[in-house]
Design a protein around this motif. Structure first.
Motif, mmCIF file in Angstrom:
data_model
loop_
_atom_site.group_PDB
_atom_site.id
_atom_site.type_symbol
_atom_site.label_atom_id
_atom_site.label_comp_id
_atom_site.label_asym_id
_atom_site.label_seq_id
_atom_site.Cartn_x
_atom_site.Cartn_y
_atom_site.Cartn_z
ATOM 1 N N GLN A 182 -17.014 -77.775 -43.183
ATOM 2 C CA GLN A 182 -18.386 -78.053 -43.620
ATOM 3 C C GLN A 182 -19.336 -77.880 -42.454
ATOM 4 O OE1 GLN A 182 -19.192 -81.517 -46.266
ATOM 5 N NE2 GLN A 182 -20.681 -82.138 -44.722
ATOM 6 N N VAL A 183 -20.489 -77.270 -42.719
ATOM 7 C CA VAL A 183 -21.448 -76.989 -41.665
ATOM 8 C C VAL A 183 -22.847 -77.375 -42.139
ATOM 9 C CG1 VAL A 183 -21.623 -74.581 -42.450
ATOM 10 C CG2 VAL A 183 -22.386 -75.184 -40.152
ATOM 11 N N SER A 184 -23.598 -78.046 -41.266
ATOM 12 C CA SER A 184 -24.992 -78.387 -41.542
ATOM 13 C C SER A 184 -25.881 -77.470 -40.713
ATOM 14 C CB SER A 184 -25.274 -79.857 -41.182
ATOM 15 O OG SER A 184 -26.626 -80.180 -41.393
ATOM 16 N N VAL A 185 -26.651 -76.618 -41.400
ATOM 17 C CA VAL A 185 -27.437 -75.575 -40.752
ATOM 18 C C VAL A 185 -28.897 -75.974 -40.732
ATOM 19 C CG1 VAL A 185 -28.045 -73.122 -40.773
ATOM 20 C CG2 VAL A 185 -25.783 -73.858 -41.575
ATOM 21 N N GLY A 186 -29.543 -75.855 -39.564
ATOM 22 C CA GLY A 186 -30.957 -76.153 -39.420
ATOM 23 C C GLY A 186 -31.759 -74.922 -39.051
ATOM 24 N N ALA A 187 -33.081 -75.056 -39.083
ATOM 25 C CA ALA A 187 -33.994 -73.941 -38.810
ATOM 26 C C ALA A 187 -33.734 -72.776 -39.743
ATOM 27 C CB ALA A 187 -33.878 -73.493 -37.350
ATOM 28 N N ALA A 188 -33.313 -73.114 -40.971
ATOM 29 C CA ALA A 188 -33.030 -72.103 -41.989
ATOM 30 C C ALA A 188 -33.949 -72.346 -43.178
ATOM 31 C CB ALA A 188 -31.561 -72.180 -42.416
ATOM 32 N N GLY A 189 -33.824 -71.542 -44.203
ATOM 33 C CA GLY A 189 -34.608 -71.747 -45.404
ATOM 34 C C GLY A 189 -34.124 -72.958 -46.180
ATOM 35 N N THR A 190 -34.978 -73.466 -47.046
ATOM 36 C CA THR A 190 -34.634 -74.637 -47.854
ATOM 37 C C THR A 190 -34.668 -74.333 -49.346
ATOM 38 O OG1 THR A 190 -36.954 -75.337 -47.793
ATOM 39 C CG2 THR A 190 -35.487 -76.256 -46.115
ATOM 40 N N THR A 191 -34.723 -73.047 -49.686
ATOM 41 C CA THR A 191 -34.642 -72.622 -51.079
ATOM 42 C C THR A 191 -33.830 -71.337 -51.148
ATOM 43 O OG1 THR A 191 -36.623 -71.225 -51.042
ATOM 44 C CG2 THR A 191 -36.949 -73.561 -51.552
ATOM 45 N N ASN A 192 -33.445 -70.965 -52.364
ATOM 46 C CA ASN A 192 -32.666 -69.735 -52.543
ATOM 47 C C ASN A 192 -33.430 -68.501 -52.079
ATOM 48 O OD1 ASN A 192 -31.057 -71.589 -53.787
ATOM 49 N ND2 ASN A 192 -30.605 -70.325 -55.583
ATOM 50 N N LYS A 193 -34.742 -68.555 -52.100
ATOM 51 C CA LYS A 193 -35.548 -67.401 -51.730
ATOM 52 C C LYS A 193 -35.800 -67.302 -50.233
ATOM 53 C CE LYS A 193 -37.954 -67.055 -56.178
ATOM 54 N NZ LYS A 193 -39.272 -67.029 -56.869
ATOM 55 N N THR A 194 -35.689 -68.412 -49.520
ATOM 56 C CA THR A 194 -35.978 -68.390 -48.081
ATOM 57 C C THR A 194 -34.727 -68.356 -47.211
ATOM 58 O OG1 THR A 194 -36.139 -70.811 -48.071
ATOM 59 C CG2 THR A 194 -38.178 -69.568 -48.378
ATOM 60 N N VAL A 195 -33.575 -68.712 -47.779
ATOM 61 C CA VAL A 195 -32.323 -68.666 -47.019
ATOM 62 C C VAL A 195 -31.910 -67.211 -46.814
ATOM 63 C CG1 VAL A 195 -29.841 -69.124 -47.145
ATOM 64 C CG2 VAL A 195 -31.471 -70.931 -47.675
ATOM 65 N N ARG A 196 -31.443 -66.877 -45.624
ATOM 66 C CA ARG A 196 -30.942 -65.550 -45.307
ATOM 67 C C ARG A 196 -29.457 -65.638 -44.957
ATOM 68 N NH1 ARG A 196 -34.752 -64.792 -47.597
ATOM 69 N NH2 ARG A 196 -36.703 -63.743 -47.010
ATOM 70 N N VAL A 197 -28.670 -64.761 -45.553
ATOM 71 C CA VAL A 197 -27.218 -64.812 -45.318
ATOM 72 C C VAL A 197 -26.913 -64.303 -43.915
ATOM 73 C CG1 VAL A 197 -26.685 -64.525 -47.764
ATOM 74 C CG2 VAL A 197 -26.876 -62.508 -46.301
ATOM 75 N N PRO A 198 -25.899 -64.869 -43.256
ATOM 76 C CA PRO A 198 -25.503 -64.375 -41.925
ATOM 77 C C PRO A 198 -25.007 -62.931 -42.004
ATOM 78 C CG PRO A 198 -24.586 -66.548 -42.360
ATOM 79 C CD PRO A 198 -25.130 -66.056 -43.652
ATOM 80 N N LYS A 199 -24.917 -62.292 -40.840
ATOM 81 C CA LYS A 199 -24.497 -60.891 -40.762
ATOM 82 C C LYS A 199 -23.320 -60.762 -39.798
ATOM 83 C CE LYS A 199 -28.526 -59.762 -39.211
ATOM 84 N NZ LYS A 199 -29.676 -58.977 -38.679
ATOM 85 N N ASN A 200 -22.732 -59.588 -39.789
ATOM 86 C CA ASN A 200 -21.705 -59.196 -38.798
ATOM 87 C C ASN A 200 -20.564 -60.212 -38.711
ATOM 88 O OD1 ASN A 200 -23.445 -57.048 -38.195
ATOM 89 N ND2 ASN A 200 -24.452 -58.211 -36.563
ATOM 90 N N PHE A 201 -19.956 -60.528 -39.835
ATOM 91 C CA PHE A 201 -18.823 -61.453 -39.834
ATOM 92 C C PHE A 201 -17.626 -60.816 -39.150
ATOM 93 C CE2 PHE A 201 -21.317 -63.639 -42.973
ATOM 94 C CZ PHE A 201 -20.890 -64.959 -42.904
ATOM 95 N N THR A 202 -16.932 -61.622 -38.349
ATOM 96 C CA THR A 202 -15.700 -61.181 -37.686
ATOM 97 C C THR A 202 -14.624 -62.225 -37.919
ATOM 98 O OG1 THR A 202 -16.317 -62.232 -35.586
ATOM 99 C CG2 THR A 202 -16.937 -59.920 -35.891
ATOM 100 N N LEU A 203 -13.379 -61.757 -38.055
ATOM 101 C CA LEU A 203 -12.248 -62.653 -38.273
ATOM 102 C C LEU A 203 -11.093 -62.207 -37.406
ATOM 103 C CD1 LEU A 203 -10.806 -64.958 -39.834
ATOM 104 C CD2 LEU A 203 -10.177 -63.248 -41.555
#
Length: 453
Positions: free
Chosen positions: A156-177
């Motif tokens: 579980q992760v609590s993310v700040g300085a991000a959007g607070t609605t479906n329209k303002t949230v931006r998905v992360p990029k460049n996933f690595t595993l």
């Protein structure tokens, strides 16, 4: 064929060149395709479960949908790049490896301020108030075919300085595993239908605020440039033991690469190995062999009965730096549809193409032989397989009794060349040779007799 040629002639030369280039690119993109596990992948599901004053709380779950490839210790490492200037206020069930520069915050300091955080699982035994479901396994994730209940890992992760609605949230990029090394390539995050959660009593359904998925596929070539295992063969009907091909996983060269392997007859072997230490970040320290592979699988056609035939399978670990936990062996053979009994291994059929039952997964019994020790006297496991003969297909000719393909821990093992397989003795040929030798001996005797008369 003629129709295809006529349709091709309708295109101009530049168009044909473009089609060729497109076909080449499409071939490159399927390098991670596995014929025995065509749908295998690791899917990362990111569920936003609640909003906060400056962001959101999300549960991130990794599902290992691969049938026979697992993630073993020291476990997975997940990374990404934030789309904006997000920070991680807190985490449960995992942690970032580096906090980054959080000097701009006065008071509460975030868990991580990096633009590209790297997350690892936490170890078992973590206090319960820092855990969530499916966490805290040291990054170990089982394969889907062996045990779906342990084929997931969450945090579980609590993310700040991000959007607070479906329209303002931006998905992360460049996933690595990494699992724990390279090999996986992750695609872009895709927003999907929000996940629905059912309560334990089944009487209430809740829904995520927002969900996106990331799919990661495995490529053996990306994981390691050289093979990791090889196969040797033998049989009761031929004295020839076919070894792994020479230099399968590398060549022994003490002149240019001293210390690349260890001779088992070296005095004070234990001290030599302990000086190098065991670390998954270091290259394998293997026993000096002609093939130089960390793992060798030996297939021996042992016995032939009237209605059955028997095979012995042995797995030997030549790596002094690696203990293989939850190891898995995948075998492809046409007679696996008539496999009657497996001794001292667990068995599960794999049917990647449903109607064709020629692939099986073998793995160790828990607390007995599911832990393949490092190179040495205990560095091997073995079992026997009993097959029922199908009179319409069974034969020992032309190498039919040997496997078509063998995987160890999801990596394709190198087989000997087909012309080197132990052949079935041809009694008719031996009889003809014996008669020829008899005639030559008789004629020679007569000629010598005539010379002395």
């Amino acid at each position: 064929m003629e129709l295809w040629f006529r349709s091709l002639m309708r295109f101009t030369a530049p168009t044909i060149l473009l089609l060729f280039l497109l076909s080449t690119f499409s071939f490159t993109s399927t390098e991670a395709y596995d014929a025995l596990d065509p749908n295998g992948n690791i899917t990362i599901k990111w569920d936003v479960i609640s909003w906060t004053p400056d962001g959101y709380v999300a549960v991130v779950t990794m599902f290992n949908f691969q049938q026979y490839r697992h993630i073993q210790a020291p476990g997975w490492t997940l990374g990404w790049t934030w789309a904006k200037k997000e920070v991680i206020w807190s985490m449960m069930g995992a942690q970032t490896t580096d906090q980054g520069d959080c000097s701009r915050f006065k008071g509460n300091v975030p868990h991580c301020c990096r633009k590209d955080p790297t997350v690892v699982d936490i170890l078992p035994g973590t206090p319960y108030n820092q855990q969530i479901a499916n966490c805290c396994k040291g990054g170990v994730i089982n394969s889907w075919a062996q045990d779906p209940t342990t084929a997931a890992s969450s945090f579980q992760v609590s993310v700040g300085a991000a959007g607070t609605t479906n329209k303002t949230v931006r998905v992360p990029k460049n996933f690595t595993l990494k699992a724990p090394g390279p090999g996986y390539t992750c695609g872009p995050a895709k927003i999907v239908k929000p996940t629905k959660f059912v309560s334990q009593d089944g009487r209430r359904v809740t829904q995520a605020m927002m969900t996106w998925n990331v799919t990661c596929t495995y490529s053996q070539f990306l994981a390691q440039k050289t093979p990791t295992c090889c196969v040797s063969l033998s049989s009761f009907y031929n004295d020839t033991i076919v070894p792994c091909p020479t230099c399968t996983c590398g060549c022994r060269n003490n002149l240019t690469q001293p210390g690349s392997c260890v001779d088992p007859d070296t005095p004070h072997l234990a001290s030599v190995v302990s000086d190098h230490g065991k670390s998954n970040n270091l290259p394998p320290l293997v026993q000096c062999t002609s093939h130089m592979c960390p793992i060798r699988v030996h297939w021996h056609v042992k016995l032939n009965y009237k209605d059955y035939w028997r095979v012995k399978v042995s797995i030997t670990n030549f790596n002094y730096r690696m203990n293989y936990s939850m190891w898995k062996l995948v075998i492809q053979h046409p007679n696996l549809d008539n496999l009657t009994q497996v001794f001292s291994f667990n068995y599960k059929p794999l049917n990647p193409y449903q109607d064709i039952n020629d692939t099986a997964m073998l793995y160790g019994m828990k607390f007995y032989n599911d832990f393949l020790m490092e190179a040495g006297p205990l560095g091997n496991v073995q079992s026997e397989l009993l097959f029922r003969k199908d009179k319409s297909t069974f034969t020992f000719e032309k190498g039919w009794g040997f496997p078509r393909r063998i995987y160890f821990n999801g990596d394709n093992c190198v087989m000997p060349p087909p012309d080197a397989y132990p052949y079935l003795p041809n009694t008719g040929l031996r009889q003809n040779i014996s008669m020829l030798m008899l005639m030559i001996t008789l004629l020679t005797s007569l000629a010598l007799h005539g010379a002395f008369v």
